[in-house]
Write a protein that holds these residues in place. Structure first.
Motif, PDB file in Angstrom:
ATOM      1  N   ARG A  81      42.273  47.013  45.485  1.00 55.92           N
ATOM      2  CA  ARG A  81      41.379  47.473  44.406  1.00 55.92           C
ATOM      3  C   ARG A  81      41.815  48.828  43.853  1.00 55.92           C
ATOM      4  O   ARG A  81      41.795  49.055  42.634  1.00 55.92           O
ATOM      5  CB  ARG A  81      39.936  47.551  44.915  1.00 55.92           C
ATOM      6  CG  ARG A  81      38.940  48.097  43.888  1.00 55.92           C
ATOM      7  CD  ARG A  81      38.873  47.217  42.665  1.00 55.92           C
ATOM      8  NE  ARG A  81      38.031  47.787  41.622  1.00 55.92           N
ATOM      9  CZ  ARG A  81      38.446  48.652  40.703  1.00 55.92           C
ATOM     10  NH1 ARG A  81      39.726  49.049  40.693  1.00 55.92           N
ATOM     11  NH2 ARG A  81      37.615  49.117  39.789  1.00 55.92           N
ATOM     12  N   ASP A  84      44.962  48.523  41.793  1.00 54.48           N
ATOM     13  CA  ASP A  84      44.728  47.871  40.511  1.00 54.48           C
ATOM     14  C   ASP A  84      44.540  48.884  39.383  1.00 54.48           C
ATOM     15  O   ASP A  84      44.808  48.589  38.218  1.00 54.48           O
ATOM     16  CB  ASP A  84      43.497  46.966  40.623  1.00 54.48           C
ATOM     17  CG  ASP A  84      43.339  46.046  39.427  1.00 54.48           C
ATOM     18  OD1 ASP A  84      44.321  45.363  39.083  1.00 54.48           O
ATOM     19  OD2 ASP A  84      42.255  46.013  38.831  1.00 54.48           O
ATOM     20  N   ASP A  87      47.902  49.341  37.992  1.00 56.12           N
ATOM     21  CA  ASP A  87      48.614  48.072  37.776  1.00 56.12           C
ATOM     22  C   ASP A  87      49.596  47.734  38.899  1.00 56.12           C
ATOM     23  O   ASP A  87      50.676  47.190  38.659  1.00 56.12           O
ATOM     24  CB  ASP A  87      49.346  48.092  36.428  1.00 56.12           C
ATOM     25  CG  ASP A  87      48.383  48.211  35.261  1.00 56.12           C
ATOM     26  OD1 ASP A  87      47.288  47.628  35.344  1.00 56.12           O
ATOM     27  OD2 ASP A  87      48.716  48.888  34.279  1.00 56.12           O
ATOM     28  N   SER A  89      48.738  45.858  42.119  1.00 55.85           N
ATOM     29  CA  SER A  89      47.711  45.256  42.955  1.00 55.85           C
ATOM     30  C   SER A  89      48.247  44.228  43.948  1.00 55.85           C
ATOM     31  O   SER A  89      47.476  43.611  44.678  1.00 55.85           O
ATOM     32  CB  SER A  89      46.641  44.595  42.075  1.00 55.85           C
ATOM     33  OG  SER A  89      47.226  43.660  41.201  1.00 55.85           O
ATOM     34  N   GLY A 221      37.282  41.935  44.931  1.00 58.63           N
ATOM     35  CA  GLY A 221      38.383  41.069  44.578  1.00 58.63           C
ATOM     36  C   GLY A 221      38.301  39.821  45.440  1.00 58.63           C
ATOM     37  O   GLY A 221      38.291  38.694  44.943  1.00 58.63           O
TER      38      GLY A 221
END
Length: 362
Positions: A81, A84, A87, A89, A221
């Motif tokens: 998380r 992410d 970018d 992840s 997620g």
């Protein structure tokens, strides 16, 4: 009607405060994280949060030898998380160095650090904790470290045919009673294994969150209790009793190639393959067979009750590491017979000191 000649009266009921509640631009809606802030000098990010049984009561359903631990699946969720936000992840690797103990009372502060881009798209990641009421200067305990990547591997084939063809159903009725007897204290939220089938070296399973936790899945997620339940199918991939082989029970130690393909699942179809005595791989899909996540490799490691006690405070950063002897190939002598190149050196001193040893061995 004539208006009054005096100013309209009004009364405020809002509290006046000059104390900042934090920059809302950094707030994140996540059950384990409060905020993710950027780090200017590295281009990385820092995720922060607080853990407690009052704020996350479902964590109390995950105990090992009577100790409440943050599941290894939650450390994966935290890393993915936070990554992410920049970018990156996909989790190339995450090594769990020490279990994170959640106290019966009080709060644990956590930080998830995602560092600078290495130039190849990878970034380092690490998860730390310390008590919320710790004195200034108290060191943070590092619980996990690894690497994140921007590359997302292609998902495995969907599980459209379910149950899988030629797979044999396995009785799971007594599984959680057996696991509790072996030290795994799974409460209702973590008792998610619903059905299991086996085919050769593959284990297939259905896992689901209890009805009271389904809505919470949308905030993750992949809900840690759901991923943890998928690992329970591993009990059918190896003989029972192997957990006690090293005097402890096995916990996730090293995750590799973890990719999330869809978020918010509350139930899963699982394909688990044993890849070694202490390792396995996972493919996860939703109820329609569409890919949710994949784990290229998960290595498990035996942990004793003493290691769990040590990991509860600072200085427990090596709780899951162990010392092993590694054999080395010996060099044969010139005749190809026996061991060559061995010389016995004697230190001619009644009192052996470092200087005497260095003079002879140099």
């Amino acid at each position: 009607m004539d208006l009054p000649t005096y100013a309209f009266q009004r009364q405020r009921f809002w509290l006046n405060s000059n104390v900042s509640a934090g920059d809302p631009a950094f707030a994140v809606e996540h059950p384990l994280l409060d905020s993710v802030i950027s780090v200017p000098d590295t281009g990385g990010v820092l995720g922060t949060g607080r853990l407690s049984l009052a704020a996350q009561p479902w964590l109390a359903d995950h105990t090992v030898s009577g100790t409440v631990l943050l599941p290894g699946a939650a450390l994966v969720e935290l890393a993915v998380r936070t990554g992410d936000e920049v970018d990156t992840s996909t989790l190339r690797e995450l090594v769990i160095e020490a279990p994170l103990v959640v106290p019966d009372e009080g709060v644990v502060r956590i930080q998830v650090s995602v560092g600078e881009d290495s130039g190849s798209g990878d970034r380092p990641v690490a998860v730390y904790s310390r008590p919320d009421d710790a004195e200034p200067g108290t060191p943070w305990v590092r619980h996990a470290s690894g690497r994140l990547s921007a590359d997302v591997p292609a998902p495995a084939a969907m599980f459209g045919v379910w149950p899988p063809k030629d797979a044999t159903a396995v009785n799971v009725t007594d599984l959680y009673e057996e696991l509790i007897a072996r030290g795994y204290g799974y409460g209702p939220v973590f008792q998610g294994l619903r059905a299991v089938w086996r085919r050769d070296d593959e284990v297939f399973a259905e896992v689901a969150l209890p009805s009271g936790e389904v809505d919470a899945a949308a905030g993750f997620g992949l809900h840690p209790a759901l991923l943890d339940a998928a690992l329970h199918a591993g009990a059918f991939a190896q003989p029972h009793g192997s957990d006690d082989e090293d005097g402890g029970i096995r916990l996730p130690f090293a995750w590799s190639g973890v990719a999330l393909h869809a978020s918010g699942a509350s139930s899963l179809r699982v394909r688990l393959t044993s890849t070694g005595a202490e390792s396995l791989s996972l493919d996860l899909a939703d109820g329609e067979g569409a890919p949710v996540a994949s784990v290229e490799s998960l290595v498990l490691r035996a942990v004793s009750e003493e290691q769990l006690r040590v990991s509860g405070g600072a200085g427990g950063g090596d709780a899951l590491f162990r010392v092993e002897w590694s054999s080395l190939a010996m060099r044969a002598d010139a005749d190809g017979d026996g061991v060559g190149g061995v010389e016995v050196l004697e230190v001619p001193s009644a009192v052996v000191d470092a200087g005497a040893v260095r003079e002879v061995t140099a």
